[in-house]
Write an enzyme that holds these catalytic residues in place. Structure first.
Site, PDB file in Angstrom:
ATOM      1  N   CYS A 109       0.823  -1.221   0.000  1.00  0.00           N
ATOM      2  CA  CYS A 109       0.000   0.000   0.000  1.00  0.00           C
ATOM      3  C   CYS A 109       0.852   1.264   0.000  1.00  0.00           C
ATOM      4  CB  CYS A 109      -0.942   0.007   1.192  1.00  0.00           C
ATOM      5  SG  CYS A 109      -2.192  -1.287   1.095  1.00  0.00           S
TER       6      CYS A 109
ATOM      7  N   HIS B  75      -3.499   7.299   2.453  1.00  0.00           N
ATOM      8  CA  HIS B  75      -3.860   5.977   1.940  1.00  0.00           C
ATOM      9  C   HIS B  75      -5.262   5.623   2.458  1.00  0.00           C
ATOM     10  CE1 HIS B  75      -3.875   1.851   0.861  1.00  0.00           C
ATOM     11  NE2 HIS B  75      -3.725   1.402   2.091  1.00  0.00           N
TER      12      HIS B  75
ATOM     13  N   ASN C 215     -10.149  -0.219  -0.384  1.00  0.00           N
ATOM     14  CA  ASN C 215      -8.686  -0.124  -0.393  1.00  0.00           C
ATOM     15  C   ASN C 215      -8.164  -0.721  -1.703  1.00  0.00           C
ATOM     16  OD1 ASN C 215      -5.947  -0.332  -0.003  1.00  0.00           O
ATOM     17  ND2 ASN C 215      -6.070  -1.258   2.036  1.00  0.00           N
TER      18      ASN C 215
END
Ligand code: COA
Length: 334
Positions: free
Chosen positions: A116, A256, A286
């Site tokens: 990520c 994020h 996500n």
């Protein structure tokens, strides 16, 4: 006499698949509820690419979107860096494939894996190519087909992730735009809390790994949750101190998108007003390396030249960090 070259983001692009997986559909797949998912994660729906298409396709669509918006000749692109944890293949990088699919004839490219944090980390690499004078047009893509590595029988993980791709173009700055500075960290002990255990060189593919669902994301959500908040908060504070800035100097925080509660906690810890923190997790979930560029794509109309953006991310590894950029005039407006 040489003057310093700064790297500017001069264009943004993106792509998300048309197919929507909403919470109501997940309620029929696993023991969960829209209420639980919304209150615990902030996610309402995510996009799913489906069979027959791969990460390279999403990356190529995002690149084509950027090129169409700007009118840039594809032959001018020199480098494609593709941040991803879901390459098309274990052997053979995805970036060259994405570049070919997007019609880029003169670009060399490579993959960058930091989960990520992939886009965030790679932003430093892409900026360095510009700042050193080595290259003049670098595309940085964040793309992940998380649906390929999610176990849709595991309610702990399947509600969280989605598919998508975002891309930025970096060029030598002609205004005040710059990638100012970064604070990045990693801790390999984090692998025990978040990974796809099998399919790599540590644990190959066998009937046991397939039956044990060890080719899908496995995580200890609570540990990841705590580390994400602490990591993004501390590197953001460290970065601001390094730059002699306070949160008042930051116009936008682009975090994020893993969990709305993580995002809210980081914002509160930094003392940043909610209106300054960009959130699109409710629509995409996500998307791993794609969350930051998808935010830049979605919200670029809010950013004005000269605005300071604080980008921060946390992911498997563990990997985490923060980057401060000064926004510039874009070639395109979405
Ligand atoms: N629907 C309903 N219940 C669920 C559920 C779901 N989709 N997923 C988990 N639960 C249950 C758990 O089984 C647990 O039940 P138990 O108490 O009977 O064991 C309960 O909800 C609470 O679990 P917990 O892990 O404490 O919930 P949480 O508030 O920490 O939220 C996450 C779980 C996964 C949403 C959260 O920990 C998280 O977001 N972690 C970070 C994940 C992440 O960002 N990963 C990517 C890294 S970038």
């Amino acid at each position: 006499m040489s003057s310093k070259i700064n790297a500017a983001i001069t264009a943004v692009g993106g792509y998300v698949p048309d197919t929507i997986l909403d919470n109501a559909t997940l309620e029929r797949m696993v023991d969960t509820s829209d209420e639980w998912i919304t209150s615990r994660t902030g996610i309402k729906e995510r996009r799913i690419l489906g069979d027959g298409k791969a990460t390279s396709d999403m990356a190529a669509y995002a690149i084509q979107n950027l090129l169409e918006n700007t009118g840039i000749n594809p032959d001018e692109i020199e480098v494609v860096i593709l941040a991803t944890s879901t390459p098309d293949h274990n052997l053979a990088p995805t970036a060259p494939l994405a570049a070919s699919k997007a019609g880029l004839k003169n670009a060399w490219g490579f993959d960058f894996n930091a989960a990520c944090s992939g886009f965030l980390y790679a932003l430093s690499v892409a900026a360095s190519f510009i700042e050193s004078g080595r290259h003049k047009k670098v595309l940085l893509v964040g793309a992940d087909k998380m649906s390929a590595i999610v176990n849709y029988e595991d309610r702990n993980t399947c509600v969280l992730f989605g598919d998508g791709a975002g891309v930025v173009l970096l060029e030598p700055s002609t205004d005040n735009a710059a990638v100012l500075d970064t604070v990045y960290k990693s801790d390999g002990n984090g692998v025990q809390f978040l990974s796809v255990p099998a399919g790599g060189s540590a644990e190959g593919t066998s009937i046991e790994t397939i039956n044990g669902k060890r080719h899908s994301v496995i995580q200890d959500g609570r540990t990841v949750f705590k580390n994400a908040i602490n990591g993004m908060t501390s590197t953001s504070k460290e970065l601001l101190a390094k730059l002699n800035l306070t949160t008042n100097d930051i116009d936008w925080v682009v975090p994020h998108q893993a969990n709305l509660r993580i995002i809210d906690s980081v914002g509160e810890n930094l003392g940043v007003a909610k209106e300054k923190v960009k959130v699109n997790i409710q629509r995409y979930g996500n998307t791993t390396a794609a969350t930051l560029p998808l935010c830049l794509w979605d919200f670029n109309n809010d950013f004005k030249p000269g605005d300071k953006l604080l980008l921060t991310a946390f992911g498997a590894g563990f990997t985490w960090g923060s980057t401060c950029i000064v926004w510039g005039e874009l070639r395109n407006k979405k």
